[in-house]
Design an enzyme around this catalytic site. Structure first.
Site, PDB file in Angstrom:
ATOM      1  N   ASP A  21       0.851  -1.193   0.000  1.00 39.77           N
ATOM      2  CA  ASP A  21       0.000   0.000   0.000  1.00 39.77           C
ATOM      3  C   ASP A  21       0.888   1.245   0.000  1.00 39.77           C
ATOM      4  O   ASP A  21       2.109   1.148   0.171  1.00 39.77           O
ATOM      5  CB  ASP A  21      -0.877  -0.059   1.266  1.00 39.77           C
ATOM      6  CG  ASP A  21      -1.909   1.041   1.309  1.00 39.77           C
ATOM      7  OD1 ASP A  21      -2.262   1.554   0.234  1.00 39.77           O
ATOM      8  OD2 ASP A  21      -2.346   1.392   2.417  1.00 39.77           O
ATOM      9  N   GLU A  58       2.525   4.990  -4.004  1.00 41.64           N
ATOM     10  CA  GLU A  58       2.495   5.943  -5.153  1.00 41.64           C
ATOM     11  C   GLU A  58       3.821   6.657  -5.338  1.00 41.64           C
ATOM     12  O   GLU A  58       4.124   6.980  -6.492  1.00 41.64           O
ATOM     13  CB  GLU A  58       1.355   6.951  -4.948  1.00 41.64           C
ATOM     14  CG  GLU A  58      -0.027   6.346  -5.093  1.00 41.64           C
ATOM     15  CD  GLU A  58      -0.400   5.386  -3.955  1.00 41.64           C
ATOM     16  OE1 GLU A  58       0.117   5.578  -2.843  1.00 41.64           O
ATOM     17  OE2 GLU A  58      -1.163   4.448  -4.192  1.00 41.64           O
ATOM     18  N   ASP A  66      -8.909   3.862  -1.911  1.00 32.39           N
ATOM     19  CA  ASP A  66      -9.867   4.262  -0.873  1.00 32.39           C
ATOM     20  C   ASP A  66     -11.148   4.865  -1.438  1.00 32.39           C
ATOM     21  O   ASP A  66     -11.330   6.081  -1.482  1.00 32.39           O
ATOM     22  CB  ASP A  66      -9.198   5.252   0.082  1.00 32.39           C
ATOM     23  CG  ASP A  66      -8.010   4.614   0.786  1.00 32.39           C
ATOM     24  OD1 ASP A  66      -7.923   3.365   0.808  1.00 32.39           O
ATOM     25  OD2 ASP A  66      -7.161   5.359   1.308  1.00 32.39           O
TER      26      ASP A  66
END
Ligand code: GLC
Length: 798
Positions: free
Chosen positions: A406, A409, A484
């Site tokens: 997770d 990015e 999300d």
């Protein structure tokens, strides 16, 4: 060249006339008087690569996206010229390259129809802000052209009239139209006049795409650095375009079958007793589930590769107990490594100099869950190797089966841009660069390193990884989710579109946080979302910790029953889903097909996005609104059976379909043979004696397949798999099923139970392998019969 549009303002530069041309086997080199070079590589008859440089020479040809096993080679290549242009002809297309300005036009070789044509074509502008060039490409768009692809954009499926940016971005509670978002997948497909082509702009800088937004008849794409380097794929079938792109950027190996089961997640289940409470409840309520997730709270102060002693005193024992009950444990691992000299992973990373640095030397420091962190430079091979090695304890010793990457990015909290500043340096596998170039592939390289760790320590079992960020090619290593999202009806629609879009962008193994991550769904929304989610390749409920429960039993009993019913359908369909995955993995075929991908010749499909095909033969249409008793939906051309009523419908039209809360519109293509397993609480729970083949009569022909293997491990790569190809042929008084077998795997069950739907005649006799059998011999009852799995020819005669 004559400059005639507003865009051709001062600052943009263009190639001038071609002064030299050279052919080197499959590479054509063109140079212009103003020192622009175009290198055109013919990869396949329908795949061309265009690379431009404005400085007279090309930099090292390196890409993280391209699969080293991508197909190469063509049947035909011929180059000729006339006064105006060079003409490159393959067995699929013709490409003209104009001598005055290097512009290109591409035609279908069969009928000379125009497929794709440069408008201004390649041009560039110096970037005053960032240095280097902004490289640009513009294409004339054709009448009625539609556009698809670009990964995870939460936008209308048809991208026409829109403009996008690709810059991997942590997008908590994103919404319709949020852009950029988590992934950067610079690939799109164009479709006009019944023909489709694709473009993959393999440039990892911040890229932009405009589909007739600024200018009605122009599509353009550009990047804030790097090379104009793109691949052109010709169909004319859209499915072939997607398949060619997927072949170029790769597919995953088969996942373990359990990974196609249902997964339960929350931020966070802890301590151990809570985890057990959840898993026990699944078994008690008989809701199938294969995986349970541990979010960041399992760690000690969010330090990756540690366990909280308080909440999880004996992880090895717990993971084993869960495994004994059929649950695979999946844990989260983020890229940020807490700055803490007492923490091994940090210390080692520091000592070995594995963390990213700013341009002037200091470490790239950023705040994430653990507080201030440093971040491994996953673009260095030795760092990936180190990272892979860190999984030894988790995987080999403790027995964790999957890893969830997770925040890659990479996400940084409380800073403008929510990520690294642009000056951060990366190795980029020996091609040193700034974060401007490495940003979009950072998450991909993290997932890649994680995948190698799992592969090494889980061997001979197959790895399972899930990532949030991705660039083209990431699908080779990992599955993904959409990040999300929010518990709203609009997000149910978005999840549907994103899964379809990812599939048509080469990334099939994807799913949304079922029920929504932020905020709380009511029972109805959760049930409707599960109904959709069980038809997505990756099927997981996840929610943030800021609200109540989001397990199948968190609402009322009616909802629990509906959720169970749909998860059971998924478990029955596992062989169908696995066969679909096999074709994705093996033949690059997307697992979900938007209707346009399924039938591009039907213009009705070009803007449809609620309906989609799961695999090849199951049509799905989720209910997107509360209080629905059904909905209108488009049924694609052909004949389809309503899964619930077995009513046969002629497609090519919109129609109302009933769907009370316990039903979602599902249709089966006529002629399909759908394999089904018995319901299991987890993959491998049951020793199967027989499996079902649901046969949907058709007056005509239809092919279906069933792929099986040991469900894990690598024996399948050595031929130990079983692939059955079913040919069904029906007429007014007969139905014939022929089976062709491939592979050496011996399936554990002995019989097929064949369930016949939609037969227009009463069964009078049956032949198995050309021998008459009595109806009792095959237990014929209610149009079902039992035959040995060895049969190769079955005739049902009326
Ligand atoms: C991010 C992830 C989410 C996860 C949370 C805590 O928001 O997208 O899935 O639960 O971080 O780790």
């Amino acid at each position: 060249m004559i400059l005639n549009t507003e865009l051709e303002y001062k600052g943009n530069q263009f190639p001038s006339n071609i002064i030299s041309y050279k052919k080197d086997v499959d590479v054509l080199h063109f140079s212009t008087a103003n020192n622009v070079k175009l290198r055109l590589t013919v990869l396949r008859d329908s795949v061309l690569r265009f690379r431009y440089t404005t400085v007279g020479k090309f930099t090292n040809d390196f890409s993280y996206a391209i699969d080293e096993n991508a197909s190469r080679g063509y049947n035909h290549l011929e180059i000729s010229e006339d006064t105006e242009k060079y003409i490159v002809t393959t067995s699929k297309l013709i490409c003209h390259i104009y001598k005055t300005d290097l512009r290109k036009s591409i035609y279908d070789v069969k009928d000379n129809s125009l497929i794709c044509e440069d408008e201004l074509g390649f041009h560039w502008e110096e970037s005053y802000e960032l240095g280097g060039d902004i490289v640009k490409m513009s294409k004339a768009s054709q009448n009625g052209e539609s556009f698809y692809g670009l990964g995870d954009k939460p936008e209308h499926i048809n991208l026409k009239g829109k403009r996008f940016e690709n810059w991997a971005t942590d997008s908590y509670a994103f919404g319709k139209n949020t852009d950029p978002i988590y992934k950067a997948i610079p690939f799109y497909t164009g479709l006009h006049n019944g023909k489709s082509y694709g473009i993959f702009f393999d440039n990892t800088f911040r890229t932009y795409f405009d589909f007739c937004h600024e200018r009605r008849n122009v599509t353009s794409f550009w990047a804030q650095g790097g090379e104009m380097n793109y691949y052109f794929f010709y169909g004319p079938k859209m499915q072939d375009v997607v398949t060619s792109y997927t072949d170029l950027t790769g597919t995953p190996e088969l996942p373990p079958l359990w990974a196609l089961g249902y997964h339960q997640c929350k931020w966070s289940y802890y301590p151990e007793s809570k985890v057990k409470e959840i898993t026990d409840k699944f078994r008690e309520l008989k809701i199938p589930c294969d995986a349970i997730y541990l979010d960041i709270d399992y760690m000690e102060g969010f330090r990756c590769f540690t366990w909280s002693k308080e909440y999880f005193p004996d992880p090895k024992r717990m993971v084993k107990e869960l495994a004994d009950d059929g649950f695979k444990t999946v844990v989260i691992i983020d890229p940020g490594i807490k700055i803490d000299m007492e923490y091994d992973v940090f210390k080692e990373g520091l000592e070995k100099d594995y963390f990213c640095k700013r341009a002037d030397g200091p470490y790239m420091k950023g705040k994430v869950w653990p507080g201030e962190c440093y971040f491994p430079d996953f673009t260095r091979p030795e760092v990936r190797e180190w990272w892979a090695g860190l999984f030894k304890e988790l995987i080999e010793d403790i027995g964790v089966k999957g890893v969830w990457n997770d925040m890659n990015e990479p996400a940084v909290m409380d800073v403008p841009g929510k990520s690294f500043p642009p000056d951060v340096r990366h190795d980029y596998d020996g091609n040193p660069c700034s974060h401007q170039k490495a940003h979009n592939i950072y998450g991909m390289q993290m997932a890649r390193a994680t995948y190698h760790g799992l592969k090494r320590f889980n061997y001979p079992k197959r790895p399972f990884v899930i990532t949030r960020s991705a660039y083209s090619g990431t699908q080779r290593y990992t599955s993904t989710w959409m990040g999300d999202n929010v518990a709203s009806w609009e997000h149910l629609q978005i999840a549907n579109i994103q899964a379809q879009r990812l599939a048509m962008s080469g990334f099939s193994f994807a799913g949304s946080d079922i029920g929504g991550f932020a905020e709380q769904p009511n029972g109805e929304l959760y049930a409707r979302w599960i109904q959709l989610g069980v038809f997505h390749p990756f099927c997981r409920t996840h929610s943030s910790g800021d609200h109540g429960e989001q397990e199948p039993w968190a609402f009322d009993r009616e909802i629990t029953n509906i959720v169970r019913k749909f998860i059971e359908i998924r478990y029955q369909l596992l062989p169908y889903l696995y066969t679909t995955f096999y074709h994705y993995s093996q033949d690059n075929i997307p697992m979900l097909k938007s209707l346009v991908l399924f039938d591009q010749e039907d213009v009705q499909t070009h803007y449809r996005m609620d309906e989609f095909i799961c695999g090849n033969q199951i049509l799905i249409c989720p209910i997107n609104e509360p209080n629905s008793k059904g909905r209108r939906m488009y049924i694609p051309r052909g004949e389809w059976y309503n899964y619930w009523t077995n009513e046969l419908i002629e497609g090519g039209k919109e129609t109302w379909v009933d769907a009370d809360l316990d039903i979602m519109p599902i249709f089966i293509k006529s002629g399909a043979i759908i394999p089904k397993y018995p319901i299991q609480q987890y993959v491998g729970e049951i020793q199967m004696e027989q499996i079902d083949l649901d046969v949907y009569y058709k007056n005509g022909k239809e092919d279906s397949e069933l792929y099986e293997d040991a469900n894990d491990g690598y024996d399948y790569t050595k031929g130990r798999y079983s692939l059955l190809k079913f040919n069904l042929v029906g007429n007014e008084d007969k139905l014939i099923i022929r089976i062709h077998k491939r592979g050496q795997y011996i399936t554990p069950y002995s019989n097929f139970k064949i369930n016949l739907f939609g037969l227009p005649f009463e069964v009078k006799s049956i032949k198995v392998d050309n021998e008459d059998v009595s109806l009792e011999d095959v237990n014929f009852k209610d149009n079902s019969l039992i035959v040995t799995k060895e049969f190769t020819n079955l005739q049902i005669i009326g």
